[in-house]
Design a protein around this motif. Structure first.
Motif, short mmCIF file in Angstrom:
data_model
loop_
_atom_site.label_atom_id
_atom_site.label_comp_id
_atom_site.label_asym_id
_atom_site.label_seq_id
_atom_site.Cartn_x
_atom_site.Cartn_y
_atom_site.Cartn_z
N ASN A 100 0.83 -1.20 0.00
CA ASN A 100 0.00 0.00 0.00
C ASN A 100 0.87 1.26 0.00
O ASN A 100 0.58 2.23 -0.69
CB ASN A 100 -0.91 0.02 1.23
CG ASN A 100 -2.27 -0.59 0.95
OD1 ASN A 100 -3.16 0.07 0.43
ND2 ASN A 100 -2.41 -1.88 1.26
N LEU A 101 1.95 1.22 0.77
CA LEU A 101 2.83 2.39 0.84
C LEU A 101 3.54 2.61 -0.49
O LEU A 101 3.69 3.75 -0.95
CB LEU A 101 3.84 2.22 1.96
CG LEU A 101 3.25 2.56 3.32
CD1 LEU A 101 4.05 1.97 4.45
CD2 LEU A 101 3.18 4.08 3.48
N ILE A 102 3.95 1.52 -1.13
CA ILE A 102 4.67 1.66 -2.42
C ILE A 102 3.73 2.22 -3.49
O ILE A 102 4.08 3.17 -4.20
CB ILE A 102 5.29 0.30 -2.83
CG1 ILE A 102 6.44 -0.03 -1.86
CG2 ILE A 102 5.77 0.33 -4.28
CD1 ILE A 102 7.00 -1.43 -2.01
N CYS A 130 11.07 3.65 -3.60
CA CYS A 130 9.78 3.64 -2.89
C CYS A 130 9.85 2.75 -1.66
O CYS A 130 9.33 3.09 -0.60
CB CYS A 130 8.66 3.12 -3.78
SG CYS A 130 8.18 4.24 -5.06
N ARG A 131 10.48 1.58 -1.81
CA ARG A 131 10.56 0.63 -0.70
C ARG A 131 11.37 1.21 0.45
O ARG A 131 10.98 1.12 1.61
CB ARG A 131 11.17 -0.69 -1.20
CG ARG A 131 11.15 -1.83 -0.21
CD ARG A 131 11.47 -3.15 -0.88
NE ARG A 131 10.38 -3.60 -1.72
CZ ARG A 131 9.34 -4.32 -1.28
NH1 ARG A 131 9.27 -4.69 -0.02
NH2 ARG A 131 8.38 -4.67 -2.10
N ASP A 132 12.49 1.86 0.13
CA ASP A 132 13.32 2.49 1.17
C ASP A 132 12.52 3.57 1.91
O ASP A 132 12.54 3.65 3.13
CB ASP A 132 14.57 3.14 0.56
CG ASP A 132 15.57 2.08 0.11
OD1 ASP A 132 15.36 0.90 0.42
OD2 ASP A 132 16.56 2.46 -0.55
N LYS A 133 11.84 4.40 1.13
CA LYS A 133 11.04 5.49 1.72
C LYS A 133 9.95 4.90 2.60
O LYS A 133 9.66 5.40 3.69
CB LYS A 133 10.37 6.33 0.63
CG LYS A 133 11.31 7.17 -0.15
CD LYS A 133 11.43 8.52 0.52
CE LYS A 133 12.59 9.29 -0.05
NZ LYS A 133 13.58 9.69 0.92
N ALA A 134 9.31 3.83 2.09
CA ALA A 134 8.21 3.22 2.82
C ALA A 134 8.70 2.64 4.15
O ALA A 134 8.05 2.80 5.18
CB ALA A 134 7.56 2.13 1.96
#
Ligand SMILES: Nc1ncnc2c1ncn2[C@@H]1O[C@H](COP(=O)(O)OP(=O)(O)OP(=O)(O)O)[C@@H](O)[C@H]1O
Ligand SMILES: [Mg+2]
Length: 259
Positions: A100-102, A130-134
């Protein structure tokens, strides 16, 4: 020294014959917590919809860091550094919190759904970023342990924290929180208030809409009060609590705004 990050002048939004927001002059100070309060239908969410680019203004002026930003789209506003949460957090219930975050990150920072989902050329690099940020955002809101849980299985309070994480993952300067403690119990509300303080302490500018007065009075540096689309007061929690106009509009005459 105080610095204004968002400024509106005579901000107005009409829906047919209704002035949802009318001639609102507002100044949001960088690094501070500003609360927008007012009765149901006062125009609070519409104010956020204007500031985040979700709706175009009918008239007036909107400035972000001194620049005029009227007419920009939500993805453009997100890239400038304005992130928001919604009164109700929509999640893909069949997907994990992490997924959901990605996807949420793409939806917020790209111009359209097609672009967000089907942009393939940079997909792998994008996916990693995106994964790192999430992950970073999930850590910050204290939800790393539920990254792989299905969104359908999270509690209302976790949903609120996920909404914060969705907004934080876009690296905002300003966070607009629409009823961040709606529908959660008092103990969870205190936990969310602590998290909002932590976000402000990390340098974010926070603007929140909330009906829970104890929370607002304990958190806000500055409060703006709307009623029927019009700004009726603006000041410190102490000033707002004792303002007769506010007491009358917001809580009904004869009540203390702190109650
Ligand atoms: N997209 C829209 N089209 C038509 N009218 C709208 C729209 N959005 C909001 N309104 C109207 O504008 C007014 C202000 O609504 P808004 O949602 O901004 O209030 P609010 O202060 O956020 O209220 P609440 O506390 O209930 O969330 C209401 O009368 C609402 O019905
Ligand atoms: Mg609202």
């Amino acid at each position: 020294m105080s610095e204004i990050i968002i400024e509106t002048r005579a901000l107005t939004k009409r829906f047919g014959g209704l002035n949802a927001v009318k001639d609102v002059d507002a100044r949001i100070e960088r690094g501070k917590i500003t609360a927008i309060i007012g009765p149901n239908g006062a125009g609070k969410t519409t104010f956020f919809n204007l500031v985040s680019g979700t709706f175009p203004l009918t008239s007036g002026e909107l400035r972000f860091e001194g620049e005029k930003v009227d007419g920009k789209r939500p993805d453009e506003m997100a890239r400038l550094g304005i992130a928001r949460t919604f009164q109700t957090t929509s999640l893909f219930d069949g997907a994990t919190v992490m997924d959901n975050l990605i996807v949420g990150h793409r939806l917020r920072t790209r111009s359209g759904l097609f672009d967000a989902i089907f942009q393939t050329a940079r997909l792998r690099e994008d996916e990693r970023i995106c994964r790192d940020k999430a992950e970073e955002a999930l850590d910050f809101v204290g939800l790393r342990h539920i990254a792989n849980r299905l969104a359908a299985d999270v509690t209302q309070e976790e949903r609120k924290r996920i909404a914060f994480a969705l907004a934080l993952a876009t690296d905002p300067k300003v966070l607009l929180l629409d009823e961040p403690a709606g529908g959660v119990n008092p103990e969870e509300t205190a936990g969310l208030a602590d998290l909002i303080r932590k976000m402000a302490a990390s340098g974010l500018t926070i603007c929140l809409i909330e009906h829970k007065m104890d929370m607002v009075m304990g958190l806000a540096d500055h409060i703006i009060v709307l009623d029927h689309g019009v700004k009726i007061a603006d000041g410190s929690p102490g000033e707002i609590r004792s303002n007769p106009l506010v007491i009358e509009a917001y809580l009904g005459a004869g009540h203390d705004a702190a109650a």
